[in-house]
Design a protein around this motif. Structure first.
Motif, PDB file in Angstrom:
ATOM      1  N   MET A  21      65.205 -43.736  -3.753  1.00 40.71           N
ATOM      2  CA  MET A  21      66.347 -43.791  -2.850  1.00 40.71           C
ATOM      3  C   MET A  21      66.330 -42.591  -1.895  1.00 40.71           C
ATOM      4  O   MET A  21      65.909 -42.714  -0.774  1.00 40.71           O
ATOM      5  CB  MET A  21      67.650 -43.818  -3.650  1.00 40.71           C
ATOM      6  N   ASP A  22      66.741 -41.430  -2.369  1.00 42.04           N
ATOM      7  CA  ASP A  22      66.883 -40.261  -1.501  1.00 42.04           C
ATOM      8  C   ASP A  22      65.596 -39.444  -1.344  1.00 42.04           C
ATOM      9  O   ASP A  22      65.612 -38.401  -0.703  1.00 42.04           O
ATOM     10  CB  ASP A  22      67.978 -39.318  -2.034  1.00 42.04           C
ATOM     11  N   GLU A  23      64.523 -39.914  -1.955  1.00 41.36           N
ATOM     12  CA  GLU A  23      63.239 -39.204  -1.897  1.00 41.36           C
ATOM     13  C   GLU A  23      63.377 -37.751  -2.346  1.00 41.36           C
ATOM     14  O   GLU A  23      62.910 -36.821  -1.686  1.00 41.36           O
ATOM     15  CB  GLU A  23      62.613 -39.316  -0.507  1.00 41.36           C
ATOM     16  N   LEU A  24      64.028 -37.573  -3.504  1.00 44.30           N
ATOM     17  CA  LEU A  24      64.139 -36.247  -4.097  1.00 44.30           C
ATOM     18  C   LEU A  24      62.759 -35.764  -4.531  1.00 44.30           C
ATOM     19  O   LEU A  24      61.904 -36.570  -4.883  1.00 44.30           O
ATOM     20  CB  LEU A  24      65.069 -36.281  -5.314  1.00 44.30           C
ATOM     21  N   ARG A  25      62.556 -34.473  -4.504  1.00 41.11           N
ATOM     22  CA  ARG A  25      61.279 -33.885  -4.903  1.00 41.11           C
ATOM     23  C   ARG A  25      61.525 -32.854  -5.990  1.00 41.11           C
ATOM     24  O   ARG A  25      62.625 -32.315  -6.107  1.00 41.11           O
ATOM     25  CB  ARG A  25      60.580 -33.239  -3.696  1.00 41.11           C
ATOM     26  N   PRO A  26      60.487 -32.561  -6.792  1.00 43.57           N
ATOM     27  CA  PRO A  26      60.654 -31.550  -7.844  1.00 43.57           C
ATOM     28  C   PRO A  26      61.103 -30.222  -7.252  1.00 43.57           C
ATOM     29  O   PRO A  26      60.731 -29.863  -6.139  1.00 43.57           O
ATOM     30  CB  PRO A  26      59.253 -31.422  -8.439  1.00 43.57           C
ATOM     31  N   GLY A  27      61.907 -29.527  -8.035  1.00 44.38           N
ATOM     32  CA  GLY A  27      62.352 -28.201  -7.630  1.00 44.38           C
ATOM     33  C   GLY A  27      61.489 -27.138  -8.280  1.00 44.38           C
ATOM     34  O   GLY A  27      60.354 -27.406  -8.675  1.00 44.38           O
ATOM     35  N   ARG A  28      62.053 -25.948  -8.386  1.00 47.14           N
ATOM     36  CA  ARG A  28      61.391 -24.812  -9.042  1.00 47.14           C
ATOM     37  C   ARG A  28      62.379 -24.231 -10.041  1.00 47.14           C
ATOM     38  O   ARG A  28      63.583 -24.465  -9.930  1.00 47.14           O
ATOM     39  CB  ARG A  28      61.018 -23.753  -8.011  1.00 47.14           C
ATOM     40  N   PRO A  29      61.893 -23.434 -10.982  1.00 44.13           N
ATOM     41  CA  PRO A  29      62.829 -22.834 -11.951  1.00 44.13           C
ATOM     42  C   PRO A  29      63.965 -22.063 -11.277  1.00 44.13           C
ATOM     43  O   PRO A  29      65.091 -22.069 -11.776  1.00 44.13           O
ATOM     44  CB  PRO A  29      61.940 -21.894 -12.768  1.00 44.13           C
ATOM     45  N   ASP A  30      63.692 -21.456 -10.144  1.00 46.61           N
ATOM     46  CA  ASP A  30      64.721 -20.676  -9.451  1.00 46.61           C
ATOM     47  C   ASP A  30      65.452 -21.476  -8.369  1.00 46.61           C
ATOM     48  O   ASP A  30      66.326 -20.946  -7.694  1.00 46.61           O
ATOM     49  CB  ASP A  30      64.099 -19.416  -8.833  1.00 46.61           C
ATOM     50  N   ALA A  31      65.074 -22.740  -8.194  1.00 44.83           N
ATOM     51  CA  ALA A  31      65.697 -23.566  -7.149  1.00 44.83           C
ATOM     52  C   ALA A  31      65.655 -25.039  -7.574  1.00 44.83           C
ATOM     53  O   ALA A  31      64.773 -25.794  -7.173  1.00 44.83           O
ATOM     54  CB  ALA A  31      64.983 -23.381  -5.816  1.00 44.83           C
ATOM     55  N   VAL A  32      66.630 -25.425  -8.402  1.00 45.38           N
ATOM     56  CA  VAL A  32      66.707 -26.806  -8.882  1.00 45.38           C
ATOM     57  C   VAL A  32      67.087 -27.723  -7.726  1.00 45.38           C
ATOM     58  O   VAL A  32      67.960 -27.387  -6.917  1.00 45.38           O
ATOM     59  CB  VAL A  32      67.728 -26.916 -10.038  1.00 45.38           C
ATOM     60  N   THR A  33      66.430 -28.866  -7.633  1.00 44.43           N
ATOM     61  CA  THR A  33      66.772 -29.857  -6.613  1.00 44.43           C
ATOM     62  C   THR A  33      68.182 -30.371  -6.891  1.00 44.43           C
ATOM     63  O   THR A  33      68.474 -30.812  -7.999  1.00 44.43           O
ATOM     64  CB  THR A  33      65.770 -31.029  -6.643  1.00 44.43           C
ATOM     65  N   PRO A  34      69.077 -30.285  -5.889  1.00 46.49           N
ATOM     66  CA  PRO A  34      70.456 -30.745  -6.104  1.00 46.49           C
ATOM     67  C   PRO A  34      70.507 -32.241  -6.403  1.00 46.49           C
ATOM     68  O   PRO A  34      69.580 -32.980  -6.087  1.00 46.49           O
ATOM     69  CB  PRO A  34      71.148 -30.449  -4.774  1.00 46.49           C
ATOM     70  N   GLN A  35      71.623 -32.643  -6.991  1.00 43.75           N
ATOM     71  CA  GLN A  35      71.760 -34.058  -7.347  1.00 43.75           C
ATOM     72  C   GLN A  35      71.709 -34.935  -6.111  1.00 43.75           C
ATOM     73  O   GLN A  35      72.063 -34.537  -5.009  1.00 43.75           O
ATOM     74  CB  GLN A  35      73.040 -34.296  -8.128  1.00 43.75           C
ATOM     75  N   GLY A  36      71.229 -36.137  -6.346  1.00 43.11           N
ATOM     76  CA  GLY A  36      71.142 -37.148  -5.308  1.00 43.11           C
ATOM     77  C   GLY A  36      70.864 -38.482  -5.964  1.00 43.11           C
ATOM     78  O   GLY A  36      70.904 -38.606  -7.191  1.00 43.11           O
ATOM     79  N   ALA A  37      70.564 -39.478  -5.160  1.00 41.55           N
ATOM     80  CA  ALA A  37      70.216 -40.804  -5.676  1.00 41.55           C
ATOM     81  C   ALA A  37      68.704 -40.848  -5.837  1.00 41.55           C
ATOM     82  O   ALA A  37      67.978 -41.026  -4.863  1.00 41.55           O
ATOM     83  CB  ALA A  37      70.713 -41.881  -4.738  1.00 41.55           C
ATOM     84  N   LEU A  38      68.248 -40.654  -7.060  1.00 46.36           N
ATOM     85  CA  LEU A  38      66.809 -40.645  -7.325  1.00 46.36           C
ATOM     86  C   LEU A  38      66.223 -42.037  -7.117  1.00 46.36           C
ATOM     87  O   LEU A  38      65.231 -42.200  -6.425  1.00 46.36           O
ATOM     88  CB  LEU A  38      66.544 -40.141  -8.743  1.00 46.36           C
ATOM     89  N   GLY A  39      66.847 -43.061  -7.722  1.00 44.74           N
ATOM     90  CA  GLY A  39      66.383 -44.424  -7.532  1.00 44.74           C
ATOM     91  C   GLY A  39      66.439 -45.242  -8.797  1.00 44.74           C
ATOM     92  O   GLY A  39      67.134 -44.893  -9.753  1.00 44.74           O
ATOM     93  N   ASP A  40      65.678 -46.332  -8.795  1.00 45.31           N
ATOM     94  CA  ASP A  40      65.671 -47.290  -9.898  1.00 45.31           C
ATOM     95  C   ASP A  40      64.257 -47.461 -10.433  1.00 45.31           C
ATOM     96  O   ASP A  40      63.282 -47.426  -9.666  1.00 45.31           O
ATOM     97  CB  ASP A  40      66.164 -48.658  -9.431  1.00 45.31           C
ATOM     98  N   ILE A  41      64.183 -47.692 -11.738  1.00 46.37           N
ATOM     99  CA  ILE A  41      62.913 -48.008 -12.400  1.00 46.37           C
ATOM    100  C   ILE A  41      63.125 -49.305 -13.162  1.00 46.37           C
ATOM    101  O   ILE A  41      64.098 -49.432 -13.916  1.00 46.37           O
ATOM    102  CB  ILE A  41      62.499 -46.901 -13.388  1.00 46.37           C
TER     103      ILE A  41
END
Length: 148
Positions: free
Chosen positions: A66-86
């Motif tokens: 959905m929102d094309e979220l990408r992995p974050g880092r230990p010091d910068a977590v990717t904020p919530q969004g619509a990841l999608g469906d599996i």
């Protein structure tokens, strides 16, 4: 996080929710992100397979970002969004598990991990990308299983 079983297979939905939380945490993505895991029969999976990939027959897992979220880092977590469906097809997973010599549940846990990585932008079209993605999914699944 929503996990739905639309099949006759007995599936411990809580286990799959725990795996999703674990993978998102390890990938430094907010566990409040919207993710739906849907277990479906062969016919609707075959319909999705034809509609989205123009390939005949059911497949094991399909991911719909959905929102094309990408992995974050230990010091910068990717904020919530619509990841999608599996979507996972247990009957296909069962056949693959038999061929691989492990349980159907392990196969479906692997497929869910694989699907989440696709939602996070990983792919396996090229050999180098496949090596990275498959090593990561193996690591994530084995460490999840080891902590249980």
């Amino acid at each position: 996080m929503t996990v739905i079983n639309e099949t006759d297979y007995e599936i411990d939905l809580a286990e799959f929710a725990e795996l999703a939380d674990y993978v998102l945490t390890q990938m430094h993505v907010s566990t409040d992100s919207e993710l739906t895991v849907l277990f479906i029969e062969e016919e609707p999976m075959a319909d999705l397979h034809v509609r989205w990939l123009d390939l005949e027959g059911p497949t094991d897992v399909m991911s719909f970002p959905m929102d094309e979220l990408r992995p974050g880092r230990p010091d910068a977590v990717t904020p919530q969004g619509a990841l999608g469906d599996i979507c996972i097809c247990p009957s296909v997973a069962q056949k693959q598990a038999l061929a691989a010599g492990h349980s159907m549940v392990e196969e479906m846990l692997l497929l869910q991990t694989h699907g989440i990585l696709h939602l996070l932008g990983y792919d396996h079209a090229e050999p180098e990308d496949e090596e990275v993605m498959f090593a990561l999914q193996r690591h994530l699944l084995l460490t999840f299983l080891a902590q249980r």
